[in-house]
Design a protein around this motif. Structure first.
Motif, PDB file in Angstrom:
ATOM      1  N   ALA A  79       0.827  -1.208   0.000  1.00 56.17           N
ATOM      2  CA  ALA A  79       0.000   0.000   0.000  1.00 56.17           C
ATOM      3  C   ALA A  79       0.864   1.262   0.000  1.00 56.17           C
ATOM      4  CB  ALA A  79      -0.931   0.001   1.214  1.00 56.17           C
ATOM      5  N   GLU A 132       0.918   4.064  -2.933  1.00 54.92           N
ATOM      6  CA  GLU A 132       0.564   5.442  -2.588  1.00 54.92           C
ATOM      7  C   GLU A 132       1.644   6.420  -3.028  1.00 54.92           C
ATOM      8  OE1 GLU A 132      -2.259   8.044  -1.588  1.00 54.92           O
ATOM      9  OE2 GLU A 132      -2.450   5.853  -1.573  1.00 54.92           O
ATOM     10  N   SER A 144      -2.697  -5.533   1.967  1.00 59.00           N
ATOM     11  CA  SER A 144      -1.898  -4.366   1.618  1.00 59.00           C
ATOM     12  C   SER A 144      -0.988  -3.905   2.736  1.00 59.00           C
ATOM     13  CB  SER A 144      -2.810  -3.208   1.201  1.00 59.00           C
ATOM     14  OG  SER A 144      -3.659  -2.841   2.277  1.00 59.00           O
ATOM     15  N   GLU A 145      -1.290  -4.291   4.000  1.00 61.18           N
ATOM     16  CA  GLU A 145      -0.448  -3.831   5.105  1.00 61.18           C
ATOM     17  C   GLU A 145       0.769  -4.736   5.319  1.00 61.18           C
ATOM     18  OE1 GLU A 145      -3.677  -6.423   6.963  1.00 61.18           O
ATOM     19  OE2 GLU A 145      -3.523  -4.877   5.412  1.00 61.18           O
TER      20      GLU A 145
END
Length: 527
Positions: free
Chosen positions: A122, A126, A205-206
């Motif tokens: 993620a 981003e 995603s983490e």
């Protein structure tokens, strides 16, 4: 379309804020209206500059956690409209679009984020900049009317030109900046594509990003190579050859190192620094390598940097003169005091204590570079008419993976020495023989056309006693004579890949001589 253009309004939105405030002050001095976004606007206001928010220009708030702030017709219309085109002029007037004459943008540091240990998928996604590249491309496309500034290194020359021309920039300057901008976006997209191509299918995603790795990631259908120029070098391997250094933007490895002292780095310095840095990365223990012409003339591990350095130097103090040194720990003052007794070209290390820096300062020409480890997955080599690409040699062998093939098994001390010698041998030009003992190279036979000659050369040049040492060979012994040579030199145990059609003859020779021998099943050719 040609000629100078006055800069009346500038849009500033940068990640790297180096020199930003001073440059903005120069723009404001010439009456340029400053329009800015988020953190950039905050930085400028804190410096006492008058700034107009991008939301005031667009009439639309920044939204989606800053993902949407400059993706707006009033931004791109203000950049892209051709000033001398009557239809364009009428359209922007009808829709209340204000001209933007300069765009100052640099992009999210995607490569640095992607290379950070533990980065999540993620976080990586981003840090893919959307609005920045869009503005860069818009401004670069309309360079005839708009100046696109993508690097703090251009601030000074632009400010100087605007000072001389009462706030205007020449067509030639805008064209130069546009070419640089298109190169930036090409490199940026290439970095993203290359990085994502190496990512294994993502879980939540983490979770930290998992590279699919060189063993499983397919080779790309198209090899994308876009490295920005880091610096021009005085010359290449020889004075009649030109040279330059390019970097992948990750700020890791030798190409991304930070020089804190000394003369300008040369092409040969960089090649040798890379060789010694890669060698010491093989070890979890404190390690020092002294390199000459990419080959180790000495390498060692120790309880301290000082101990490891002394052991590395002891192996071949003559060849070490004028070499480069790699260290995998911060260099302290005690080690620095000892190193300054030798003429050294350069030192690569993760850091240097203040005491070490003060000590090295007495050697003003000595190059000191601070390095962060790089995650090199593949290695590229140019051949006439094309390029070769291969997985980086990250093969490691543990004691438990060794196969003892002789009647006598190696002792625990011999096993430790064999693993040490094997890791050093990996970084020696083929054909390679390394003699070692107690975490210290005793002698190195490098780059010989014959493996027997490599064994003989290593034995001949040894300044430390060879009796009771171990020997490593980067590839198998094709005949018993190589094994017999290292045994005659004093080696009591040998590590080699195995796999020769004459393995049984070599094993028989080892048994006859009482030498313990282990096979790795892995070779380390280094051409």
């Amino acid at each position: 379309m040609s000629g100078s253009r006055q800069v009346r309004r500038a849009l500033l939105s940068v990640t790297d804020k180096t020199g930003l405030v001073d440059f903005a002050r120069q723009l404001a001095k010439h009456g340029v209206e400053l329009v800015s976004t988020g953190g950039t606007a905050k930085t400028l206001r804190e410096a006492g500059l008058q700034v107009r928010d991008i939301s005031d220009l667009t009439g639309f708030p920044e939204m989606l956690d800053g993902r949407v702030k400059t993706l707006h017709p009033k931004v791109h219309g203000g950049i892209l409209h051709i000033r001398e085109n009557a239809e364009h002029a009428a359209a922007v007037k009808q829709h209340g679009i204000e001209p933007i004459d300069m765009v100052v943008v640099n992009l999210y540091a995607f490569e640095k984020t992607a290379s950070r240990p533990g980065v999540t998928f993620a976080e990586m996604i981003e840090n893919i900049d959307i609005g920045g590249p869009s503005m860069v491309r818009s401004a670069a496309k309309n360079f005839a009317d708009v100046a696109i500034v993508t690097s703090p290194s251009d601030y000074a020359s632009i400010a100087e030109e605007m000072e001389a021309s009462q706030g205007a920039l020449k067509y030639e300057t805008r064209w130069r900046l546009a070419k640089k901008a298109f190169a930036l976006t090409a490199a940026y997209d290439t970095a993203i594509a290359n990085t994502l191509e190496q990512i294994a299918p993502s879980g939540p995603s983490e979770t930290p990003v998992q590279s699919s790795g060189p063993a499983s990631a397919p080779f790309p259908e198209i090899l994308r190579i876009h490295y920005p120029l880091a610096m021009s070098l005085r010359y290449g391997e020889n004075p009649h050859q030109r040279a330059a250094l390019y970097t992948d933007g990750s700020a890791t490895g030798i190409a991304g190192s930070h020089q804190i002292q000394g003369k300008e780095l040369s092409y040969n310095n960089l090649v040798d620094l890379d060789a010694c840095w890669e060698l010491v990365q093989e070890f979890d223990q404190t390690a020092v390598a002294i390199i000459k012409h990419t080959n180790p003339c000495g390498a060692a591990t120790g309880a301290t940097v000082l101990e490891a350095y002394k052991k590395a130097l002891e192996a071949d103090p003559v060849s070490a003169f004028g070499g480069v040194i790699g260290v995998n720990r911060e260099v302290d003052e005690k080690a620095a005091e000892e190193i300054t007794k030798l003429f050294v070209e350069a030192i690569a290390a993760p850091g240097f204590t203040e005491g070490a820096k003060a000590c090295f300062a007495t050697k003003k020409n000595l190059r000191l570079v601070e390095v962060r480890p790089a995650q090199t997955l593949r290695v590229l080599k140019q051949v006439s008419g094309g390029l070769l690409l291969q997985d980086a040699d990250r093969g490691h062998i543990t004691v438990g993976e060794l196969k003892t093939v002789t009647e006598r098994k190696p002792t625990e001390d011999e096993l430790a020495a064999l693993i040490f010698a094997w890791r050093v041998c990996k970084h020696v030009k083929s054909n390679a023989i390394v003699y070692a003992r107690n975490g210290q190279t005793i002698s190195v036979g490098a780059g010989q056309m014959s493996r027997v000659d490599a064994a003989k050369f290593g034995a001949m040049k040894a300044v430390l006693p060879l009796k009771g040492c171990v020997a490593a060979s980067d590839a198998f012994f094709p005949f018993p004579d190589g094994l017999e040579t290292v045994a005659a030199a004093g080696a009591t145990a040998v590590i080699q890949p195995g796999g020769s059609v004459r393995d049984e003859e070599v094993i028989a020779a080892a048994n006859k001589l009482g030498v313990a021998m282990v096979f790795t099943g892995m070779r380390h050719f280094r051409h």
